[in-house]
Design an enzyme around this catalytic site. Structure first.
Site, PDB file in Angstrom:
ATOM      1  N   ASN A   1       7.962   6.630 -21.062  1.00  0.00           N
ATOM      2  CA  ASN A   1       7.670   6.155 -19.709  1.00  0.00           C
ATOM      3  C   ASN A   1       8.921   6.456 -18.879  1.00  0.00           C
ATOM      4  O   ASN A   1       9.910   5.726 -18.936  1.00  0.00           O
ATOM      5  CB  ASN A   1       7.377   4.657 -19.752  1.00  0.00           C
ATOM      6  CG  ASN A   1       7.024   4.105 -18.387  1.00  0.00           C
ATOM      7  OD1 ASN A   1       7.121   4.805 -17.371  1.00  0.00           O
ATOM      8  ND2 ASN A   1       6.624   2.842 -18.347  1.00  0.00           N
TER       9      ASN A   1
ATOM     10  N   ARG B   1       3.441   8.287 -19.891  1.00  0.00           N
ATOM     11  CA  ARG B   1       2.756   7.503 -18.865  1.00  0.00           C
ATOM     12  C   ARG B   1       2.925   8.239 -17.537  1.00  0.00           C
ATOM     13  O   ARG B   1       4.039   8.630 -17.187  1.00  0.00           O
ATOM     14  CB  ARG B   1       3.395   6.134 -18.751  1.00  0.00           C
ATOM     15  CG  ARG B   1       2.797   5.366 -17.619  1.00  0.00           C
ATOM     16  CD  ARG B   1       3.648   4.185 -17.254  1.00  0.00           C
ATOM     17  NE  ARG B   1       3.023   3.460 -16.167  1.00  0.00           N
ATOM     18  CZ  ARG B   1       3.684   2.756 -15.269  1.00  0.00           C
ATOM     19  NH1 ARG B   1       5.001   2.673 -15.348  1.00  0.00           N
ATOM     20  NH2 ARG B   1       3.059   2.123 -14.315  1.00  0.00           N
TER      21      ARG B   1
ATOM     22  N   HIS C   1      -2.447   0.113 -13.221  1.00  0.00           N
ATOM     23  CA  HIS C   1      -2.497  -0.690 -14.455  1.00  0.00           C
ATOM     24  C   HIS C   1      -3.757  -0.405 -15.263  1.00  0.00           C
ATOM     25  O   HIS C   1      -4.194  -1.238 -16.074  1.00  0.00           O
ATOM     26  CB  HIS C   1      -2.478  -2.214 -14.162  1.00  0.00           C
ATOM     27  CG  HIS C   1      -1.246  -2.717 -13.501  1.00  0.00           C
ATOM     28  ND1 HIS C   1      -1.283  -3.660 -12.476  1.00  0.00           N
ATOM     29  CD2 HIS C   1       0.054  -2.430 -13.691  1.00  0.00           C
ATOM     30  CE1 HIS C   1      -0.059  -3.920 -12.088  1.00  0.00           C
ATOM     31  NE2 HIS C   1       0.781  -3.188 -12.809  1.00  0.00           N
TER      32      HIS C   1
ATOM     33  N   ARG D   1       6.331  -7.810  -3.833  1.00  0.00           N
ATOM     34  CA  ARG D   1       5.382  -7.110  -2.952  1.00  0.00           C
ATOM     35  C   ARG D   1       4.458  -8.113  -2.271  1.00  0.00           C
ATOM     36  O   ARG D   1       4.050  -9.103  -2.885  1.00  0.00           O
ATOM     37  CB  ARG D   1       4.529  -6.122  -3.768  1.00  0.00           C
ATOM     38  CG  ARG D   1       5.293  -4.885  -4.172  1.00  0.00           C
ATOM     39  CD  ARG D   1       4.475  -3.993  -5.078  1.00  0.00           C
ATOM     40  NE  ARG D   1       5.162  -3.810  -6.342  1.00  0.00           N
ATOM     41  CZ  ARG D   1       4.632  -3.257  -7.417  1.00  0.00           C
ATOM     42  NH1 ARG D   1       3.393  -2.815  -7.399  1.00  0.00           N
ATOM     43  NH2 ARG D   1       5.328  -3.126  -8.522  1.00  0.00           N
TER      44      ARG D   1
ATOM     45  N   GLU E   1       0.358  -1.250 -23.393  1.00  0.00           N
ATOM     46  CA  GLU E   1       0.095   0.037 -22.746  1.00  0.00           C
ATOM     47  C   GLU E   1       0.631   1.205 -23.580  1.00  0.00           C
ATOM     48  O   GLU E   1       0.016   2.268 -23.631  1.00  0.00           O
ATOM     49  CB  GLU E   1       0.707   0.039 -21.345  1.00  0.00           C
ATOM     50  CG  GLU E   1      -0.016  -0.946 -20.433  1.00  0.00           C
ATOM     51  CD  GLU E   1       0.777  -1.328 -19.203  1.00  0.00           C
ATOM     52  OE1 GLU E   1       0.474  -0.809 -18.137  1.00  0.00           O
ATOM     53  OE2 GLU E   1       1.697  -2.155 -19.317  1.00  0.00           O
TER      54      GLU E   1
END
Ligand code: ADP
Length: 420
Positions: free
Chosen positions: A7, A91, A180, A241, A385
């Site tokens: 990643n 990823r 996601h 956020r 993941e």
């Protein structure tokens, strides 16, 4: 088969090495502050002592080289040679409309990922650096890419389009993509397995609540809606956020505060959410600690965060005209007892019967936190993941090998037979 999962971020690179047949993690680690003289390398080989190094690592190619050196290191390594790495899975955040599933990397795929730089300027260029760094260090080793957006490509047009002039979609691909996806996909499959019911028959709301957070409505194993949009800014309130807001706030705040586009974007992405409302932290652990100590701003931040999450759950139940299970995952979803409890105790109208004791137990395990017989089940499923990336890469390599084997078989006899 050993698969290295990578990643790559702009200044960081995380990795995990899986032995696929046993499903074991052989090693994992990360390189942080790539580009600096004081980059930090952390290597965690399974069953051996951790390695921490601070050294100059100026680019991703060097970072990968260091990782490979550690993986075969006589003392800290887990492999005899890097040739034992059969494939690498990456990823990739944005696959746009081009990628509806994971694929093996070739020139076309690389070109397409580059074409999508516009849609994910912070992420996709970094992933390409990771892919090139692997090519430079391990020429010929097959690589696969697994996209955060791919799982949500099943959304219908009425869910992914924004009600703005269609030219924006046609010319610039302005639409909801969702993120996601790897996590929503994984936890929905695990939820079905946990419940012992076919995924094809389930309506699920999956809540991936980490630093970034998104909900998804999953019907029959397919994503039909999700809260993140064209970028990962839309939807739930997050650590830093804002999530959803009136778009008219953007030009208004820019005018009043004399902000540039870059400044307003930074404000909404990095200086909003829990951080902005609490004035304390973007980390849910610190918010809960502060609210328990009586801090009013932390309490307000928590209330807003929970309220916005619960509204999305309600919206997705309406979107699917029902729900069988609600699933919590990721850092906050897996660990915050208070958030799960508050959400569930306010969803009694749906038929959620919350089990307070189960909610407190079994951290790190897949578990049910609704009472036996609750009309709607509530589950906590730890996400993984990296495992999905490894699994997809493994599947792609195996099907490629089968194709290669098939191409070697001479079918001409069979054909002749059939003609005769
Ligand atoms: P990322 O989006 O970076 O992958 P994670 O899924 O790892 O994020 O989630 C990180 C967040 O999880 C932290 O910022 C923290 O708020 C939250 N978290 C971790 N442990 C706990 C805990 N025990 N209680 C509440 N929140 C937690």
């Amino acid at each position: 088969m050993n698969i290295l999962v990578i990643n790559a971020g702009s200044s960081s690179l995380k990795y995990q090495l899986f032995q696929m047949e046993e499903g074991n993690i052989l090693a994992k680690g990360r390189v942080e502050r790539i580009g600096m003289e004081t980059a930090i390398l952390t290597h965690e080989p399974t069953g051996k002592a951790e390695v921490h190094e601070v050294r100059e690592i100026l680019e991703h190619t060097t970072a990968i080289r260091k990782v490979l050196e550690l993986l075969v290191h006589p003392e800290h390594g887990v492999l005899a040679s890097t040739s034992e790495i059969d494939a690498v899975g990456h990823r990739v955040v944005h696959g746009g409309e081009s990628f509806k599933s994971s694929v093996l990397v070739n020139d076309e795929v690389k070109k397409e990922i580059k074409r999508l730089f516009d849609l994910a300027p912070l992420h996709n260029p970094a992933h390409m650096l990771g892919i090139s760094a692997v090519e430079a260090n391990m020429p010929g080793v097959p690589q696969a890419v697994v996209f955060d957006t791919a799982f949500h490509q099943s959304m219908p047009a009425h869910a992914y389009l924004y009600p703005v002039p269609m030219a924006l979609y046609r010319k610039h691909k302005v639409r909801r993509y969702g993120f996601h996806g790897t996590s929503h996909n994984y936890v929905s499959e695990r939820a079905a397995a946990f419940l012992g019911r076919p995924l094809e028959q389930l309506k699920l709301v999956t809540c991936h609540i980490g630093n970034g957070a998104s909900c998804a409505a999953i019907m029959g194993g397919k994503s039909v809606d999700t809260s993140m949009g064209m970028t990962p800014l839309e939807g739930l309130m997050m650590g830093t956020r804002s999530g959803d807001l009136d778009p008219a706030i953007v030009p208004y705040a820019m005018g009043k505060e004399d902000l540039t586009l870059g400044e307003i974007s930074s404000m909404l992405n990095k200086h909003s959410g829990l951080q902005a409302i609490s004035g304390i932290s973007s980390d849910m652990r610190e918010i809960v600690e502060a609210l328990e100590a009586g801090d009013k701003n932390a309490a307000l931040a928590f209330e807003m965060y929970e309220y916005r999450l619960r509204k999305y759950i309600g919206a997705y139940v309406a979107a699917m005209n029902g729900v069988d299970a609600i699933v919590f995952t990721a850092g906050v979803g897996e660990n915050s007892e208070l958030l799960r409890q508050t959400v569930c105790e306010r969803l009694t109208f749906l038929g959620v019967e919350f089990d307070e004791e189960a909610n407190r137990k079994g951290r790190g395990l897949e578990r049910r936190i609704s009472k036996q017989g609750s009309k709607v089940e509530v589950l906590v499923i730890p996400t993984n993941e990296e495992w999905v990336i490894a699994r997809d890469t493994f599947g792609l390599i195996q099907s490629q090998n089968i194709r290669l084997e098939l191409s070697k078989i001479d079918f001409s006899h069979g054909n002749r037979n059939s003609v005769q």
